[in-house]
Design an enzyme around this catalytic site. Structure first.
Site, PDB file in Angstrom:
ATOM      1  N   GLY A 144      41.030  35.842  34.702  1.00 25.77           N
ATOM      2  CA  GLY A 144      40.974  37.254  35.080  1.00 25.77           C
ATOM      3  C   GLY A 144      41.883  38.089  34.180  1.00 25.77           C
ATOM      4  O   GLY A 144      42.586  37.564  33.314  1.00 25.77           O
ATOM      5  N   GLN A 145      41.868  39.390  34.412  1.00 25.50           N
ATOM      6  CA  GLN A 145      42.668  40.294  33.563  1.00 25.50           C
ATOM      7  C   GLN A 145      44.162  39.966  33.633  1.00 25.50           C
ATOM      8  O   GLN A 145      44.848  39.890  32.616  1.00 25.50           O
ATOM      9  CB  GLN A 145      42.497  41.738  34.021  1.00 25.50           C
ATOM     10  CG  GLN A 145      41.101  42.274  33.928  1.00 25.50           C
ATOM     11  CD  GLN A 145      41.123  43.778  34.076  1.00 25.50           C
ATOM     12  OE1 GLN A 145      41.517  44.496  33.153  1.00 25.50           O
ATOM     13  NE2 GLN A 145      40.723  44.270  35.220  1.00 25.50           N
TER      14      GLN A 145
ATOM     15  N   ASP B  94      46.264  48.808  46.220  1.00 21.12           N
ATOM     16  CA  ASP B  94      46.389  50.148  46.816  1.00 21.12           C
ATOM     17  C   ASP B  94      45.280  50.402  47.839  1.00 21.12           C
ATOM     18  O   ASP B  94      45.397  51.296  48.673  1.00 21.12           O
ATOM     19  CB  ASP B  94      46.296  51.199  45.704  1.00 21.12           C
ATOM     20  CG  ASP B  94      45.029  51.051  44.870  1.00 21.12           C
ATOM     21  OD1 ASP B  94      44.713  49.910  44.473  1.00 21.12           O
ATOM     22  OD2 ASP B  94      44.331  52.051  44.636  1.00 21.12           O
TER      23      ASP B  94
ATOM     24  N   TYR C   6      36.604  45.306  50.689  1.00 23.99           N
ATOM     25  CA  TYR C   6      37.590  44.697  49.789  1.00 23.99           C
ATOM     26  C   TYR C   6      39.007  44.968  50.306  1.00 23.99           C
ATOM     27  O   TYR C   6      39.827  44.056  50.426  1.00 23.99           O
ATOM     28  CB  TYR C   6      37.390  45.270  48.379  1.00 23.99           C
ATOM     29  CG  TYR C   6      38.508  44.993  47.407  1.00 23.99           C
ATOM     30  CD1 TYR C   6      38.658  43.728  46.828  1.00 23.99           C
ATOM     31  CD2 TYR C   6      39.409  45.992  47.037  1.00 23.99           C
ATOM     32  CE1 TYR C   6      39.683  43.475  45.917  1.00 23.99           C
ATOM     33  CE2 TYR C   6      40.433  45.752  46.125  1.00 23.99           C
ATOM     34  CZ  TYR C   6      40.565  44.491  45.569  1.00 23.99           C
ATOM     35  OH  TYR C   6      41.578  44.247  44.685  1.00 23.99           O
TER      36      TYR C   6
ATOM     37  N   TRP D 124      44.339  50.363  40.003  1.00 20.08           N
ATOM     38  CA  TRP D 124      43.635  50.839  38.804  1.00 20.08           C
ATOM     39  C   TRP D 124      43.935  49.953  37.575  1.00 20.08           C
ATOM     40  O   TRP D 124      44.366  50.437  36.531  1.00 20.08           O
ATOM     41  CB  TRP D 124      44.023  52.287  38.491  1.00 20.08           C
ATOM     42  CG  TRP D 124      43.581  53.315  39.487  1.00 20.08           C
ATOM     43  CD1 TRP D 124      43.314  53.135  40.811  1.00 20.08           C
ATOM     44  CD2 TRP D 124      43.358  54.709  39.231  1.00 20.08           C
ATOM     45  NE1 TRP D 124      42.942  54.319  41.388  1.00 20.08           N
ATOM     46  CE2 TRP D 124      42.960  55.304  40.450  1.00 20.08           C
ATOM     47  CE3 TRP D 124      43.459  55.520  38.102  1.00 20.08           C
ATOM     48  CZ2 TRP D 124      42.668  56.664  40.565  1.00 20.08           C
ATOM     49  CZ3 TRP D 124      43.180  56.877  38.215  1.00 20.08           C
ATOM     50  CH2 TRP D 124      42.788  57.442  39.427  1.00 20.08           C
TER      51      TRP D 124
HETATM   52  N1  LIG Z   1      41.814  45.235  38.579  1.00 13.64           N
HETATM   53  C1  LIG Z   1      42.171  46.162  39.437  1.00 13.64           C
HETATM   54  O1  LIG Z   1      41.833  47.336  39.295  1.00 13.64           O
HETATM   55  C2  LIG Z   1      43.058  45.827  40.593  1.00 13.64           C
HETATM   56  C3  LIG Z   1      43.523  46.871  41.400  1.00 13.64           C
HETATM   57  C4  LIG Z   1      44.336  46.551  42.493  1.00 13.64           C
HETATM   58  C5  LIG Z   1      44.658  45.245  42.748  1.00 13.64           C
HETATM   59  N2  LIG Z   1      44.169  44.254  41.971  1.00 13.64           N
HETATM   60  C6  LIG Z   1      44.532  42.869  42.298  1.00 13.64           C
HETATM   61  O2  LIG Z   1      45.164  42.323  41.158  1.00 13.64           O
HETATM   62  C7  LIG Z   1      44.916  40.916  41.106  1.00 13.64           C
HETATM   63  C8  LIG Z   1      44.434  40.538  39.726  1.00 13.64           C
HETATM   64  O3  LIG Z   1      43.196  41.178  39.506  1.00 13.64           O
HETATM   65  P1  LIG Z   1      42.487  41.198  38.081  1.00 13.64           P
HETATM   66  O4  LIG Z   1      42.456  42.602  37.637  1.00 13.64           O
HETATM   67  O5  LIG Z   1      43.064  40.164  37.184  1.00 13.64           O
HETATM   68  O6  LIG Z   1      41.020  40.798  38.570  1.00 13.64           O
HETATM   69  P2  LIG Z   1      39.874  40.034  37.787  1.00 13.64           P
HETATM   70  O7  LIG Z   1      39.937  40.297  36.337  1.00 13.64           O
HETATM   71  O8  LIG Z   1      38.613  40.334  38.523  1.00 13.64           O
HETATM   72  O9  LIG Z   1      40.241  38.514  38.007  1.00 13.64           O
HETATM   73  C9  LIG Z   1      40.067  37.877  39.234  1.00 13.64           C
HETATM   74  C10 LIG Z   1      40.187  36.400  39.020  1.00 13.64           C
HETATM   75  O10 LIG Z   1      39.930  35.753  40.268  1.00 13.64           O
HETATM   76  C11 LIG Z   1      39.121  34.640  39.996  1.00 13.64           C
HETATM   77  N3  LIG Z   1      38.345  34.218  41.142  1.00 13.64           N
HETATM   78  C12 LIG Z   1      37.362  34.913  41.784  1.00 13.64           C
HETATM   79  N4  LIG Z   1      36.797  34.134  42.719  1.00 13.64           N
HETATM   80  C13 LIG Z   1      37.441  32.938  42.670  1.00 13.64           C
HETATM   81  C14 LIG Z   1      37.315  31.716  43.382  1.00 13.64           C
HETATM   82  N5  LIG Z   1      36.385  31.554  44.319  1.00 13.64           N
HETATM   83  N6  LIG Z   1      38.162  30.713  43.067  1.00 13.64           N
HETATM   84  C15 LIG Z   1      39.080  30.841  42.106  1.00 13.64           C
HETATM   85  N7  LIG Z   1      39.232  31.966  41.384  1.00 13.64           N
HETATM   86  C16 LIG Z   1      38.424  32.990  41.664  1.00 13.64           C
HETATM   87  C17 LIG Z   1      38.201  35.084  38.882  1.00 13.64           C
HETATM   88  O11 LIG Z   1      37.635  33.954  38.279  1.00 13.64           O
HETATM   89  P3  LIG Z   1      36.354  34.060  37.307  1.00 13.64           P
HETATM   90  O12 LIG Z   1      36.901  34.603  36.018  1.00 13.64           O
HETATM   91  O13 LIG Z   1      35.879  32.663  37.200  1.00 13.64           O
HETATM   92  O14 LIG Z   1      35.413  34.987  37.980  1.00 13.64           O
HETATM   93  C18 LIG Z   1      39.194  35.823  38.009  1.00 13.64           C
HETATM   94  O15 LIG Z   1      39.866  34.935  37.161  1.00 13.64           O
HETATM   95  C19 LIG Z   1      43.937  40.628  42.245  1.00 13.64           C
HETATM   96  O16 LIG Z   1      44.660  40.199  43.367  1.00 13.64           O
HETATM   97  C20 LIG Z   1      43.344  41.973  42.563  1.00 13.64           C
HETATM   98  O17 LIG Z   1      42.912  42.074  43.914  1.00 13.64           O
HETATM   99  C21 LIG Z   1      43.388  44.516  40.889  1.00 13.64           C
END
Ligand SMILES: NC(=O)c1ccc[n+]([C@@H]2O[C@H](COP(=O)([O-])OP(=O)(O)OC[C@H]3O[C@@H](n4cnc5c(N)ncnc54)[C@H](OP(=O)(O)O)[C@@H]3O)[C@@H](O)[C@H]2O)c1
Length: 290
Positions: A10-11, A104, A127, A153
């Protein structure tokens, strides 16, 4: 320390990997859904049967498809709530520390100023509800030794996110309509990754025991999605037109909070963090992309 990171592709997971070589006194184990599928309690149990003795778990994985979650509530709940409960129970049983990332979107967005950690939550989409249940599960399973870090974000040079989407859409169309009545603070995933690595080196985290607490992290300053888009094109020297529109003009399956601004004072003071402004970090990310 032995540190388990979930969500390696993920990111945030990929951003962490940019910096962990500077922390080679720690041993990082990076997992994706192949090794540790958070949608399956069996997969989680099996993983921890054969991999234990972690000092810290950083849970970067989540079900993040905000609109799709409206139709996949059970799957979102499995990953964002039940798996988090299991991770927290495991961490607690091992005396490991847990850093869990939240959002958020646990707030409804009706506040007129930035959100503090102890403000009332009231998620307005699936979500957000599943992420709040995940937070509550951590607080219940781990009264001590966990950090819940809410962010907002998120964007990065990796994967799909607002910055990448704007660059692609504008290239196709030359102009774009973007919502202007939702405000928040963008978060460059690299800044959050650096903050997490600083936190695990901080004395307040390395105490034998500390009470579980919630913190907020995003870049400093605030903007609307349309002004964010304008800044992307300005910094990328692209002459694309952004037309501000209202949320009502851009209906999505999941409703978004109008105000997503998180106060960062607590995390800055507690862990002595310096957080860059969103414009400064956007510039850095665009340098990586372009
Ligand atoms: N991005 C945003 O805007 C944002 C905002 C607020 C909070 N957050 C929080 O920040 C954190 C990091 O988010 P991010 O931006 O890195 O999100 P992301 O890029 O969507 O990455 C999410 C990760 O979770 C993995 N994942 C999803 N389903 C899974 C499963 N069943 N088993 C194991 N891994 C799984 C995905 O794997 P795959 O690559 O295999 O799909 C991916 O590596 C999360 O907790 C998110 O809720 C993000």
């Amino acid at each position: 320390m032995k540190i388990l990171v979930t969500g390696k592709s993920g990111q945030l997971g990929r951003s962490l990997q940019k910096f962990i070589s500077n922390f080679d006194h720690h041993e990082f184990t990076l997992t994706g859904r192949e090794e540790l599928d958070l949608s399956s309690s069996e997969s989680i149990s099996k993983y921890f049967d054969t991999h234990s003795h972690f000092d810290v778990i950083i849970n970067c994985a989540a079900y993040t498809a905000v609109d799709r979650a409206e139709k996949e509530a059970d799957l979102a709940d499995e990953i964002n709530h039940l798996a988090v409960k299991q991770l927290a129970e495991f961490a607690n049983s091992q005396n490991a520390k847990l850093i869990h990332i939240s959002t958020d979107y646990v707030f409804d967005g009706y506040k007129n100023s930035s959100y503090l950690e102890n403000d009332s939550t009231n998620p307005i989409n699936v979500y957000g509800r599943t992420k709040l249940l995940g937070e509550e599960a951590v607080l219940e399973a781990m009264p001590n030794n966990a950090l819940i870090i809410r962010t907002s974000w998120g964007y990065s040079e990796f994967g799909n996110n607002f910055v990448q989407t704007m660059l692609e859409l504008a290239r196709e169309r030359g102009e774009i309509n973007v919502v202007s009545d939702q405000i928040g603070s963008p978060t460059y995933a690299s800044d959050l990754a650096k903050a997490l690595l600083n936190i695990i080196s901080n004395d307040n985290f390395n105490k034998k025991t500390f009470p579980t607490e919630i913190f907020h992290f995003s870049n400093m300053g605030e903007t609307s999605w349309s002004d964010f888009a304008k800044e992307i094109f300005k910094l990328a020297n692209l002459n694309y037109k952004v037309t501000p529109i209202s949320s009502e003009q851009y209906p999505t399956p999941a409703i978004r909070p109008k105000n997503s601004i998180l106060s960062k004072e607590k995390i800055k003071n507690h862990f002595k963090l310096q957080i860059p402004s969103w414009k400064q970090s956007l510039k850095e990310c665009l340098n990586q992309i372009i």
